[in-house]
Design a protein around this motif. Structure first.
Motif, PDB file in Angstrom:
ATOM      1  N   ASP A  10       0.825  -1.157   0.416  1.00  0.00           N
ATOM      2  CA  ASP A  10      -0.273   0.126  -0.195  1.00  0.00           C
ATOM      3  C   ASP A  10       0.431   1.857   0.172  1.00  0.00           C
ATOM      4  O   ASP A  10       1.347   1.595   0.759  1.00  0.00           O
ATOM      5  CB  ASP A  10      -1.142  -0.176   1.201  1.00  0.00           C
ATOM      6  CG  ASP A  10      -1.795   1.504   0.921  1.00  0.00           C
ATOM      7  OD1 ASP A  10      -1.878   1.765   0.650  1.00  0.00           O
ATOM      8  OD2 ASP A  10      -2.796   0.662   1.458  1.00  0.00           O
ATOM      9  N   GLU A  11       1.468   1.809  -0.860  1.00  0.00           N
ATOM     10  CA  GLU A  11       1.889   3.114  -1.312  1.00  0.00           C
ATOM     11  C   GLU A  11       1.290   4.438  -1.048  1.00  0.00           C
ATOM     12  O   GLU A  11       2.200   5.121  -0.173  1.00  0.00           O
ATOM     13  CB  GLU A  11       2.110   2.916  -2.301  1.00  0.00           C
ATOM     14  CG  GLU A  11       3.290   1.949  -3.408  1.00  0.00           C
ATOM     15  CD  GLU A  11       3.273   2.348  -4.777  1.00  0.00           C
ATOM     16  OE1 GLU A  11       3.061   3.470  -5.817  1.00  0.00           O
ATOM     17  OE2 GLU A  11       3.748   0.833  -5.306  1.00  0.00           O
ATOM     18  N   GLU A  12       0.098   4.367  -0.062  1.00  0.00           N
ATOM     19  CA  GLU A  12      -0.823   5.829   0.064  1.00  0.00           C
ATOM     20  C   GLU A  12      -1.281   5.660   0.643  1.00  0.00           C
ATOM     21  O   GLU A  12      -2.380   5.555   0.604  1.00  0.00           O
ATOM     22  CB  GLU A  12      -1.073   6.642  -0.701  1.00  0.00           C
ATOM     23  CG  GLU A  12       0.090   7.040  -1.819  1.00  0.00           C
ATOM     24  CD  GLU A  12      -0.617   7.893  -2.823  1.00  0.00           C
ATOM     25  OE1 GLU A  12      -1.527   8.781  -2.566  1.00  0.00           O
ATOM     26  OE2 GLU A  12      -0.219   8.127  -3.853  1.00  0.00           O
ATOM     27  N   PRO A  13      -0.893   4.481   2.856  1.00  0.00           N
ATOM     28  CA  PRO A  13      -2.228   4.836   3.304  1.00  0.00           C
ATOM     29  C   PRO A  13      -2.426   6.199   4.003  1.00  0.00           C
ATOM     30  O   PRO A  13      -1.825   6.366   3.580  1.00  0.00           O
ATOM     31  CB  PRO A  13      -2.023   3.734   4.254  1.00  0.00           C
ATOM     32  CG  PRO A  13      -0.278   3.779   4.108  1.00  0.00           C
ATOM     33  CD  PRO A  13       0.343   4.204   2.679  1.00  0.00           C
ATOM     34  N   LYS A  14      -3.570   6.339   4.911  1.00  0.00           N
ATOM     35  CA  LYS A  14      -3.868   7.035   5.341  1.00  0.00           C
ATOM     36  C   LYS A  14      -4.480   7.171   6.417  1.00  0.00           C
ATOM     37  O   LYS A  14      -5.379   6.299   7.329  1.00  0.00           O
ATOM     38  CB  LYS A  14      -5.203   8.262   4.665  1.00  0.00           C
ATOM     39  CG  LYS A  14      -5.119   8.191   3.128  1.00  0.00           C
ATOM     40  CD  LYS A  14      -6.487   8.777   2.027  1.00  0.00           C
ATOM     41  CE  LYS A  14      -6.410   8.745   0.946  1.00  0.00           C
ATOM     42  NZ  LYS A  14      -5.246   7.709   0.320  1.00  0.00           N
ATOM     43  N   ILE A  15      -2.873   7.557   7.607  1.00  0.00           N
ATOM     44  CA  ILE A  15      -3.269   7.621   8.964  1.00  0.00           C
ATOM     45  C   ILE A  15      -3.513   8.646   9.557  1.00  0.00           C
ATOM     46  O   ILE A  15      -2.751   9.986   9.383  1.00  0.00           O
ATOM     47  CB  ILE A  15      -1.495   7.260   9.449  1.00  0.00           C
ATOM     48  CG1 ILE A  15      -0.946   6.692   8.723  1.00  0.00           C
ATOM     49  CG2 ILE A  15      -1.372   7.169  10.409  1.00  0.00           C
ATOM     50  CD1 ILE A  15      -1.418   5.142   9.299  1.00  0.00           C
ATOM     51  N   ILE A  16      -4.522   8.407  10.558  1.00  0.00           N
ATOM     52  CA  ILE A  16      -4.959   9.668  10.638  1.00  0.00           C
ATOM     53  C   ILE A  16      -4.437   9.899  12.738  1.00  0.00           C
ATOM     54  O   ILE A  16      -5.317   8.397  13.038  1.00  0.00           O
ATOM     55  CB  ILE A  16      -6.523   9.708  10.852  1.00  0.00           C
ATOM     56  CG1 ILE A  16      -7.140  10.543   9.406  1.00  0.00           C
ATOM     57  CG2 ILE A  16      -6.552  11.096  11.757  1.00  0.00           C
ATOM     58  CD1 ILE A  16      -7.897  10.082   8.457  1.00  0.00           C
ATOM     59  N   ILE A  17      -3.788  10.573  12.814  1.00  0.00           N
ATOM     60  CA  ILE A  17      -3.476  10.362  14.705  1.00  0.00           C
ATOM     61  C   ILE A  17      -5.320  11.012  15.445  1.00  0.00           C
ATOM     62  O   ILE A  17      -5.578  12.297  15.198  1.00  0.00           O
ATOM     63  CB  ILE A  17      -2.584  11.585  14.981  1.00  0.00           C
ATOM     64  CG1 ILE A  17      -1.068  10.854  14.917  1.00  0.00           C
ATOM     65  CG2 ILE A  17      -1.818  11.452  16.386  1.00  0.00           C
ATOM     66  CD1 ILE A  17       0.053  11.351  14.675  1.00  0.00           C
ATOM     67  N   SER A  18      -6.049  10.482  15.648  1.00  0.00           N
ATOM     68  CA  SER A  18      -7.088  10.675  16.865  1.00  0.00           C
ATOM     69  C   SER A  18      -6.803  12.190  17.629  1.00  0.00           C
ATOM     70  O   SER A  18      -5.310  12.158  18.130  1.00  0.00           O
ATOM     71  CB  SER A  18      -7.881   9.812  17.704  1.00  0.00           C
ATOM     72  OG  SER A  18      -7.434   9.013  18.485  1.00  0.00           O
ATOM     73  N   ASN A  19      -8.085  12.721  18.630  1.00  0.00           N
ATOM     74  CA  ASN A  19      -7.597  13.440  19.070  1.00  0.00           C
ATOM     75  C   ASN A  19      -7.610  13.116  20.504  1.00  0.00           C
ATOM     76  O   ASN A  19      -7.731  13.541  21.674  1.00  0.00           O
ATOM     77  CB  ASN A  19      -8.666  14.293  19.259  1.00  0.00           C
ATOM     78  CG  ASN A  19      -9.751  13.839  19.493  1.00  0.00           C
ATOM     79  OD1 ASN A  19     -10.676  13.034  19.785  1.00  0.00           O
ATOM     80  ND2 ASN A  19     -11.443  15.206  19.519  1.00  0.00           N
ATOM     81  N   MET A  20      -7.852  11.359  20.455  1.00  0.00           N
ATOM     82  CA  MET A  20      -7.463  10.372  21.614  1.00  0.00           C
ATOM     83  C   MET A  20      -6.170  10.078  22.312  1.00  0.00           C
ATOM     84  O   MET A  20      -5.329   9.588  21.295  1.00  0.00           O
ATOM     85  CB  MET A  20      -8.604   9.709  21.703  1.00  0.00           C
ATOM     86  CG  MET A  20      -9.902  10.421  22.260  1.00  0.00           C
ATOM     87  SD  MET A  20     -10.765   9.025  21.671  1.00  0.00           S
ATOM     88  CE  MET A  20     -11.132  10.379  20.345  1.00  0.00           C
ATOM     89  N   PRO A  21      -5.190  10.606  23.220  1.00  0.00           N
ATOM     90  CA  PRO A  21      -3.574   9.812  23.369  1.00  0.00           C
ATOM     91  C   PRO A  21      -3.764   7.787  22.989  1.00  0.00           C
ATOM     92  O   PRO A  21      -4.853   8.000  23.207  1.00  0.00           O
ATOM     93  CB  PRO A  21      -3.597  10.237  24.719  1.00  0.00           C
ATOM     94  CG  PRO A  21      -4.619  10.934  25.059  1.00  0.00           C
ATOM     95  CD  PRO A  21      -5.798  11.048  24.480  1.00  0.00           C
ATOM     96  N   GLY A  22      -2.852   8.021  22.521  1.00  0.00           N
ATOM     97  CA  GLY A  22      -2.456   6.981  21.924  1.00  0.00           C
ATOM     98  C   GLY A  22      -3.340   5.631  20.919  1.00  0.00           C
ATOM     99  O   GLY A  22      -2.883   4.509  21.051  1.00  0.00           O
ATOM    100  N   ILE A  23      -3.852   6.360  20.152  1.00  0.00           N
ATOM    101  CA  ILE A  23      -4.812   5.916  19.189  1.00  0.00           C
ATOM    102  C   ILE A  23      -4.936   6.930  17.506  1.00  0.00           C
ATOM    103  O   ILE A  23      -5.036   7.784  17.777  1.00  0.00           O
ATOM    104  CB  ILE A  23      -6.781   6.501  19.393  1.00  0.00           C
ATOM    105  CG1 ILE A  23      -7.019   5.726  21.277  1.00  0.00           C
ATOM    106  CG2 ILE A  23      -7.939   5.379  18.449  1.00  0.00           C
ATOM    107  CD1 ILE A  23      -7.064   4.853  20.821  1.00  0.00           C
ATOM    108  N   LEU A  24      -4.761   5.944  16.751  1.00  0.00           N
ATOM    109  CA  LEU A  24      -4.525   5.785  15.445  1.00  0.00           C
ATOM    110  C   LEU A  24      -5.728   5.473  14.609  1.00  0.00           C
ATOM    111  O   LEU A  24      -5.707   4.458  14.940  1.00  0.00           O
ATOM    112  CB  LEU A  24      -3.026   6.247  14.914  1.00  0.00           C
ATOM    113  CG  LEU A  24      -1.944   6.146  15.420  1.00  0.00           C
ATOM    114  CD1 LEU A  24      -1.601   5.859  16.817  1.00  0.00           C
ATOM    115  CD2 LEU A  24      -1.253   7.051  14.446  1.00  0.00           C
ATOM    116  N   THR A  25      -6.482   6.263  13.410  1.00  0.00           N
ATOM    117  CA  THR A  25      -7.129   5.301  12.468  1.00  0.00           C
ATOM    118  C   THR A  25      -6.333   5.360  10.962  1.00  0.00           C
ATOM    119  O   THR A  25      -5.270   6.236  11.200  1.00  0.00           O
ATOM    120  CB  THR A  25      -8.558   6.237  12.603  1.00  0.00           C
ATOM    121  OG1 THR A  25      -8.098   7.349  11.803  1.00  0.00           O
ATOM    122  CG2 THR A  25      -9.304   5.623  13.680  1.00  0.00           C
TER     123      THR A  25
END
Length: 173
Positions: A28-43
């Motif tokens: 996957d050359e372009e995964p979209k990673i989002i750091i949530s506004n909650m500590p320790g959680i990414l989507t």
């Protein structure tokens, strides 16, 4: 989102880079990673199958345990909806057909930044499922991951959630 990643607090950037590198290795050359506004959680939104990604990462840990340092848990998400009981129920009902006659299930809810009632969600969903409930050793887990006003749902096997620490510990057994 089709993956939720947990990491230690204040290491969200590092975990994001780590999962991006791993997904790139898997194709996957372009995964979209989002750091949530909650500590320790990414989507994460990956073009790859999230359950296969988790299996590949599990194999990677067994081969190269040092290659994963920041990601703690990886959770596959099969559907996303707004955090309200009707939408969660509808999303789950689309997916429970995978549970065969004679197989058991458990509903697991992880809530973050939400006051929605877990008991109400469970009772609404359970009344529509005729399969046997097993809290200890279910064949399937109906997983509801609530992150604020967005909810991810999955109907998965128990081993489809990856705990990096448990996998690394299994190496010393």
């Amino acid at each position: 989102m089709n993956l939720i990643i947990t990491c230690p607090r204040h290491f969200e950037e590092e975990a994001g880079e780590e999962i991006k590198r791993i997904l790139f290795e898997f194709g996957d050359e372009e995964p979209k990673i989002i750091i949530s506004n909650m500590p320790g959680i990414l989507t994460c939104m990956t073009s790859l199958n999230p359950i296969e990604v988790i299996e590949n990462i599990r194999e990677k840990i067994l081969d190269e345990p040092w290659s994963i340092r920041y990601c703690l848990r990886l959770i596959p998400i099969q559907g996303v909806c707004k955090t309200n009981i009707k939408e969660i129920e509808a999303e789950i009902l689309k997916k429970v057909g995978i549970i065969k006659l004679g197989e058991s299930y458990r509903i697991t809810i992880e809530k973050r930044n939400s006051k929605i009632s877990s008991e109400e969600i469970i009772s609404k969903i359970a009344k529509n499922i005729s399969h046997k409930v097993s809290l200890d050793t279910p064949d399937w887990i109906i997983l509801i991951e609530i992150i604020g006003d967005e909810t991810g749902v999955s109907v998965i096997r128990n081993n489809n959630i990856l705990s990096v620490e448990k996998t690394k510990r299994s190496l010393s057994d």
